[in-house]
Design an enzyme around this catalytic site. Structure first.
Site, PDB file in Angstrom:
ATOM      1  N   GLY A   9       7.341  -6.149 -56.383  1.00 49.12           N
ATOM      2  CA  GLY A   9       6.188  -5.366 -55.995  1.00 49.12           C
ATOM      3  C   GLY A   9       5.798  -4.386 -57.074  1.00 49.12           C
ATOM      4  N   ASP A  63      -3.738  -0.726 -52.921  1.00 50.37           N
ATOM      5  CA  ASP A  63      -3.267  -1.893 -53.678  1.00 50.37           C
ATOM      6  C   ASP A  63      -3.288  -3.135 -52.787  1.00 50.37           C
ATOM      7  OD1 ASP A  63      -2.425  -3.260 -55.898  1.00 50.37           O
ATOM      8  OD2 ASP A  63      -0.307  -2.817 -55.626  1.00 50.37           O
ATOM      9  N   PHE A 109       6.720  -1.273 -57.503  1.00 52.62           N
ATOM     10  CA  PHE A 109       7.787  -0.415 -57.994  1.00 52.62           C
ATOM     11  C   PHE A 109       9.165  -0.916 -57.605  1.00 52.62           C
ATOM     12  CE2 PHE A 109       4.018   2.209 -57.724  1.00 52.62           C
ATOM     13  CZ  PHE A 109       4.013   2.822 -58.959  1.00 52.62           C
ATOM     14  N   GLY A 110       9.305  -2.215 -57.382  1.00 52.16           N
ATOM     15  CA  GLY A 110      10.619  -2.717 -57.045  1.00 52.16           C
ATOM     16  C   GLY A 110      10.649  -4.225 -56.906  1.00 52.16           C
ATOM     17  N   GLU A 111      11.862  -4.770 -56.919  1.00 45.44           N
ATOM     18  CA  GLU A 111      12.088  -6.193 -56.731  1.00 45.44           C
ATOM     19  C   GLU A 111      12.603  -6.436 -55.320  1.00 45.44           C
ATOM     20  OE1 GLU A 111      14.829  -7.003 -59.859  1.00 45.44           O
ATOM     21  OE2 GLU A 111      13.247  -7.440 -61.322  1.00 45.44           O
ATOM     22  N   VAL A 112      12.215  -7.560 -54.729  1.00 42.84           N
ATOM     23  CA  VAL A 112      12.548  -7.877 -53.344  1.00 42.84           C
ATOM     24  C   VAL A 112      13.560  -9.010 -53.321  1.00 42.84           C
ATOM     25  CG1 VAL A 112      11.639  -8.497 -51.078  1.00 42.84           C
ATOM     26  CG2 VAL A 112      10.231  -7.164 -52.662  1.00 42.84           C
TER      27      VAL A 112
END
Length: 468
Positions: free
Chosen positions: A139, A269, A141-144
């Protein structure tokens, strides 16, 4: 007298407790007492009333003094350096709360419960130490990652990036917004992790202990992934009912953010990659990392970088203005891509709005296989949706519709489709599970797997597949 110092019997020590009375004086006076402490009670004599009252008052003051001292010591132990150290140890070893987080996603069953704290070691265990095989995507500001427990239950674990100066604010922003959002079309937060680890690091030629912060958000797992992988130029990965359901669900989620919440939240977003689909293709808005809370002001200028290229309205590109119409513009782009594919949005500049509307309407009408009245109602619904998408991407933000107006127009098309279905005698139009429609003495009840139950006063309920 001199003979006392040369007597065979040594004088009593001042540290030895001696018996004394008020009638006879002892060879040595008792040792002085500390300030605030009561005198020792006589062991072999009775005090007069005045001295007894004085002794009793001093004893009460002494007890109060000891009580105050005990309370201060306890408070210092709880709030002082030792208390802080104990809290740090609990953050590193949070297993005393393990009973609350053995199945953190069980909070999904209780919508009113607060998201629980989840230990970092537990997240590493269910994600195979955040392996690449478990990675679902990334995303803003991060990985899922996909988390699977021993019972096979699944959650999505969003691991926040290690970004200096951004980490704290983005994590707190997304956590706060998701924790207060409980809506059918918004992804639900089921847990969080905020772990501080001390690791050795080199600083100015010396090894020092530095704090490494691990933050993660535990979200509902959406088995069908994001909307991005279903959008194609052929639009052949879903039928019109599914496509319309996705459009309506996105609008309902946006209505919750803009109208139902006080103060409202602007997503900022909105794009197909941030729309997740569950097993029933119901859409849910996700990735609130750069969303903003707005109070009474309706428009605000910002210097921060927001959104994704291709979904940004002109007023933000030129003047850095953000408002509720920011999300409306992004919604229009998403609707157009759902109905015309990835390259459909670029065709707007090559033809007039009316030509583009007729092209998309004809494309979807040719794929419909309904009776005459229902075909006409669906075709009109397709036209309304593409018109809404075009109005949303108007360069003038004041001419864009509000999310409430959009939802109202979509509800009107559903009413017309229901009326057309009844007119044709089919009576089959998007009956939700466990809901029922009664008409002409017959009852239709929605069930799972696309079936409905048909019953009358003469025949019991029987399950049939939905036509079409």
């Amino acid at each position: 007298p001199r003979h006392q110092y040369f007597s065979h019997k040594p004088p009593p020590s001042p540290f030895v407790r001696t018996r004394y009375s008020t009638t006879a004086s002892a060879p040595h006076a008792p040792s002085p007492r500390k300030r605030g402490m009561a005198p020792k009670r006589p062991l072999d004599a009775t005090l007069p009333e005045e001295e007894a009252a004085l002794w009793l008052s001093r004893m009460k003051r002494s007890r109060r003094f000891r009580l105050k001292r005990t309370v201060l010591v306890v408070m210092w132990l709880m709030c002082g350096p030792s208390g802080t150290a104990r809290k740090r140890r609990e953050r590193k070893r949070p297993w005393r709360w393990i009973s609350q987080v053995v199945c953190p996603w069980m909070s999904m069953l209780d919508v009113s419960s607060e998201p629980p704290f989840v230990p970092l070691d537990y997240l590493r265990e269910i994600t195979d130490d955040f392996s690449e095989e478990r990675k679902l995507g990334s995303g803003s500001f991060g990985e899922v990652y996909l988390g699977v427990d021993q019972d096979g239950q699944k959650i999505a674990v969003k691991r926040i990036y290690q970004m200096a100066g951004v980490d704290d604010g983005q994590f707190q922003n997304e956590f706060t917004n998701l924790a207060r959002l409980k809506h059918r079309n918004i992804v639900r937060l089921v847990g969080y992790c905020n772990h501080i680890q001390e690791v050795p690091a080199m600083y100015e030629g010396k090894f020092v202990l530095a704090e490494k912060i691990h933050r993660a958000l535990c979200l509902e797992y959406m088995s069908n992934g994001s909307l991005q992988k279903y959008i194609s130029d052929e639009c052949n990965k879903y039928d019109w009912r599914t496509g319309y359901g996705i459009i309506k669900g996105i609008c309902q989620g946006l209505k919750c953010l803009h109208i139902e919440l006080k103060p409202p939240i602007y997503h900022l977003d909105l794009k197909p990659a941030n729309v997740l689909l569950d097993e029933n293709m119901v859409p849910r808005l996700a990735d609130f990392g750069i969303s903003r809370l707005f109070g009474d002001e309706r428009t605000r200028a910002t210097k921060s970088i927001l959104g994704t290229q291709g979904y940004l309205p002109p007023e933000y590109i030129h003047n850095n203005l953000i408002s509720s119409k920011f999300d409306i513009f992004s919604l229009g782009v998403v609707i157009i891509k759902i109905m015309s594919g990835r390259a459909g949005y670029s065709k707007i500049t090559d033809m007039s709005p009316q030509e583009f509307t007729n092209l998309v309407q004809e494309k979807w009408t040719n794929r419909l296989h309904e009776t005459s009245s229902l075909m006409k109602a669906y075709s009109k619904q397709v036209k309304t949706c593409i018109q809404i998408g075009l109005m949303c991407v108007n360069d003038d933000r004041h001419k864009r519709p509000s999310i409430q107006d959009i939802v109202n127009r979509l509800n009107e098309t559903e009413t017309e489709c229901t009326y057309a279905a009844r007119k044709d005698g089919s009576l089959i139009y998007q009956i939700p599970e466990d809901d029922s429609i009664t008409f002409m003495g017959a009852s239709l009840t929605g069930q799972q797997n696309g079936h409905f139950s048909f019953s009358t006063t003469d025949a019991p309920g029987t399950s049939y597949p939905v036509a079409g």
